[in-house]
Write an enzyme that holds these catalytic residues in place. Structure first.
Site, PDB file in Angstrom:
ATOM      1  N   ARG A   1      -1.649  95.108  71.778  1.00  0.00           N
ATOM      2  CA  ARG A   1      -1.901  94.518  73.098  1.00  0.00           C
ATOM      3  C   ARG A   1      -0.586  94.227  73.816  1.00  0.00           C
ATOM      4  O   ARG A   1       0.359  93.729  73.204  1.00  0.00           O
ATOM      5  CB  ARG A   1      -2.692  93.210  72.963  1.00  0.00           C
ATOM      6  CG  ARG A   1      -4.114  93.432  72.547  1.00  0.00           C
ATOM      7  CD  ARG A   1      -4.962  92.182  72.703  1.00  0.00           C
ATOM      8  NE  ARG A   1      -6.187  92.344  71.938  1.00  0.00           N
ATOM      9  CZ  ARG A   1      -7.233  93.080  72.325  1.00  0.00           C
ATOM     10  NH1 ARG A   1      -7.211  93.693  73.502  1.00  0.00           N
ATOM     11  NH2 ARG A   1      -8.296  93.187  71.550  1.00  0.00           N
ATOM     12  N   ASP A   2      -0.564  94.532  75.111  1.00  0.00           N
ATOM     13  CA  ASP A   2       0.600  94.193  75.928  1.00  0.00           C
ATOM     14  C   ASP A   2       0.710  92.670  76.012  1.00  0.00           C
ATOM     15  O   ASP A   2      -0.288  91.968  76.229  1.00  0.00           O
ATOM     16  CB  ASP A   2       0.463  94.804  77.322  1.00  0.00           C
ATOM     17  CG  ASP A   2       1.778  94.798  78.084  1.00  0.00           C
ATOM     18  OD1 ASP A   2       2.303  95.892  78.363  1.00  0.00           O
ATOM     19  OD2 ASP A   2       2.275  93.699  78.409  1.00  0.00           O
ATOM     20  N   ILE A   3       1.921  92.148  75.871  1.00  0.00           N
ATOM     21  CA  ILE A   3       2.140  90.699  75.861  1.00  0.00           C
ATOM     22  C   ILE A   3       1.898  90.095  77.246  1.00  0.00           C
ATOM     23  O   ILE A   3       1.658  88.882  77.358  1.00  0.00           O
ATOM     24  CB  ILE A   3       3.572  90.398  75.356  1.00  0.00           C
ATOM     25  CG1 ILE A   3       3.671  88.989  74.803  1.00  0.00           C
ATOM     26  CG2 ILE A   3       4.610  90.657  76.434  1.00  0.00           C
ATOM     27  CD1 ILE A   3       4.955  88.728  74.032  1.00  0.00           C
TER      28      ILE A   3
ATOM     29  N   HIS B   1       6.024 104.797  75.667  1.00  0.00           N
ATOM     30  CA  HIS B   1       4.761 104.085  75.479  1.00  0.00           C
ATOM     31  C   HIS B   1       3.790 104.470  76.583  1.00  0.00           C
ATOM     32  O   HIS B   1       4.178 104.725  77.723  1.00  0.00           O
ATOM     33  CB  HIS B   1       4.960 102.562  75.450  1.00  0.00           C
ATOM     34  CG  HIS B   1       5.742 102.029  76.607  1.00  0.00           C
ATOM     35  ND1 HIS B   1       7.108 102.097  76.670  1.00  0.00           N
ATOM     36  CD2 HIS B   1       5.343 101.417  77.755  1.00  0.00           C
ATOM     37  CE1 HIS B   1       7.525 101.560  77.804  1.00  0.00           C
ATOM     38  NE2 HIS B   1       6.471 101.133  78.484  1.00  0.00           N
TER      39      HIS B   1
ATOM     40  N   HIS C   1       0.534 103.036  78.586  1.00  0.00           N
ATOM     41  CA  HIS C   1      -0.305 101.882  78.905  1.00  0.00           C
ATOM     42  C   HIS C   1      -1.752 102.349  78.998  1.00  0.00           C
ATOM     43  O   HIS C   1      -2.049 103.300  79.727  1.00  0.00           O
ATOM     44  CB  HIS C   1       0.075 101.281  80.262  1.00  0.00           C
ATOM     45  CG  HIS C   1       1.470 100.751  80.360  1.00  0.00           C
ATOM     46  ND1 HIS C   1       1.755  99.416  80.290  1.00  0.00           N
ATOM     47  CD2 HIS C   1       2.660 101.380  80.538  1.00  0.00           C
ATOM     48  CE1 HIS C   1       3.066  99.236  80.430  1.00  0.00           C
ATOM     49  NE2 HIS C   1       3.630 100.415  80.581  1.00  0.00           N
TER      50      HIS C   1
ATOM     51  N   ASN D   1       5.487 105.110  82.306  1.00  0.00           N
ATOM     52  CA  ASN D   1       6.625 104.933  83.194  1.00  0.00           C
ATOM     53  C   ASN D   1       7.853 105.594  82.567  1.00  0.00           C
ATOM     54  O   ASN D   1       8.089 105.462  81.367  1.00  0.00           O
ATOM     55  CB  ASN D   1       6.896 103.439  83.423  1.00  0.00           C
ATOM     56  CG  ASN D   1       5.756 102.769  84.167  1.00  0.00           C
ATOM     57  OD1 ASN D   1       5.189 103.350  85.089  1.00  0.00           O
ATOM     58  ND2 ASN D   1       5.407 101.554  83.769  1.00  0.00           N
TER      59      ASN D   1
ATOM     60  N   VAL E   1      11.026  99.043  78.791  1.00  0.00           N
ATOM     61  CA  VAL E   1      11.273  99.172  77.347  1.00  0.00           C
ATOM     62  C   VAL E   1      11.529 100.649  77.055  1.00  0.00           C
ATOM     63  O   VAL E   1      10.679 101.507  77.339  1.00  0.00           O
ATOM     64  CB  VAL E   1      10.073  98.669  76.518  1.00  0.00           C
ATOM     65  CG1 VAL E   1      10.339  98.883  75.030  1.00  0.00           C
ATOM     66  CG2 VAL E   1       9.805  97.191  76.802  1.00  0.00           C
TER      67      VAL E   1
HETATM   68  P1  5GP Z   1       7.174  99.402  80.977  1.00  0.00           P
HETATM   69  O1  5GP Z   1       7.479  98.525  82.146  1.00  0.00           O
HETATM   70  O2  5GP Z   1       8.436  99.756  80.196  1.00  0.00           O
HETATM   71  O3  5GP Z   1       6.360 100.629  81.305  1.00  0.00           O
HETATM   72  O4  5GP Z   1       6.237  98.560  80.030  1.00  0.00           O
HETATM   73  C1  5GP Z   1       6.718  97.720  79.033  1.00  0.00           C
HETATM   74  C2  5GP Z   1       5.583  96.816  78.655  1.00  0.00           C
HETATM   75  O5  5GP Z   1       5.920  96.210  77.419  1.00  0.00           O
HETATM   76  C3  5GP Z   1       5.322  95.697  79.657  1.00  0.00           C
HETATM   77  O6  5GP Z   1       3.994  95.795  80.149  1.00  0.00           O
HETATM   78  C4  5GP Z   1       5.564  94.430  78.843  1.00  0.00           C
HETATM   79  O7  5GP Z   1       4.648  93.397  79.160  1.00  0.00           O
HETATM   80  C5  5GP Z   1       5.411  94.903  77.415  1.00  0.00           C
HETATM   81  N1  5GP Z   1       6.193  94.171  76.448  1.00  0.00           N
HETATM   82  C6  5GP Z   1       7.516  93.841  76.554  1.00  0.00           C
HETATM   83  N2  5GP Z   1       7.908  93.160  75.457  1.00  0.00           N
HETATM   84  C7  5GP Z   1       6.824  93.057  74.652  1.00  0.00           C
HETATM   85  C8  5GP Z   1       6.610  92.461  73.383  1.00  0.00           C
HETATM   86  O8  5GP Z   1       7.501  91.876  72.756  1.00  0.00           O
HETATM   87  N3  5GP Z   1       5.356  92.537  72.856  1.00  0.00           N
HETATM   88  C9  5GP Z   1       4.340  93.190  73.510  1.00  0.00           C
HETATM   89  N4  5GP Z   1       3.157  93.206  72.903  1.00  0.00           N
HETATM   90  N5  5GP Z   1       4.506  93.761  74.713  1.00  0.00           N
HETATM   91  C10 5GP Z   1       5.741  93.703  75.286  1.00  0.00           C
END
Ligand code: 5GP
Ligand code: ZN
Length: 115
Positions: free
Chosen positions: A30-32, A101, A103, A88, A97
């Site tokens: 799950r996304d945090i 990944h 979503h 992304n 990150v």
């Molecule tokens: P991005 O913006 O790189 O496409 O998405 C990165 C996602 O990783 C974000 O939606 C963010 O909420 C999630 N995220 C960042 N750090 C953590 C973490 O430590 N644990 C979890 N479960 N999600 C994270």
């Protein structure tokens, strides 16, 4: 494994997360900071920074991620109502990150706009 990568640490259980699925190629958790009632992240076990770094030998992983997404969407009750996958890549897409990944988003009506 990349030493500073937060998703590598989640995969290796060095930091906690709510893991819903894992197999030999991918892990899903799950996304945090959920942006929808269902907001999961599906990541390859190996550290690939983003789609710019994708190689032909990664194609099985990408296919596997989509099959995992289908299963997770179904298990989350989204098959009928619908769901969205987002990847992304790089600064203009707000990738935060640097571990590839996907979503998986669902559980509410999404915006008709994608950007
Ligand atoms: P991005 O913006 O790189 O496409 O998405 C990165 C996602 O990783 C974000 O939606 C963010 O909420 C999630 N995220 C960042 N750090 C953590 C973490 O430590 N644990 C979890 N479960 N999600 C994270
Ligand atoms: Zn990583």
């Amino acid at each position: 494994m990349s030493d500073q990568c937060i998703f590598c640490k989640i995969i290796n259980r060095q930091i906690p997360s709510d893991i819903l699925h894992e197999d030999e190629l991918v892990v899903a958790f799950r996304d945090i900071n959920a942006q929808a009632p269902v907001h999961l992240l599906i990541v390859p076990r190996i550290h690939i920074p983003n789609l710019n770094e994708l190689l032909p030998e990664h194609s099985a992983i990408l296919g596997h991620i989509h099959l995992a997404a289908k299963s997770l969407a179904n298990e989350s009750g989204l098959a009928e109502t619908g769901w969205r996958l987002v990847i992304n890549c790089g600064p203009d897409a707000c990738q935060s990150v640097l571990h590839l990944h996907v979503h998986l988003l669902g559980g509410r009506q999404m915006s008709g706009r994608m950007a």
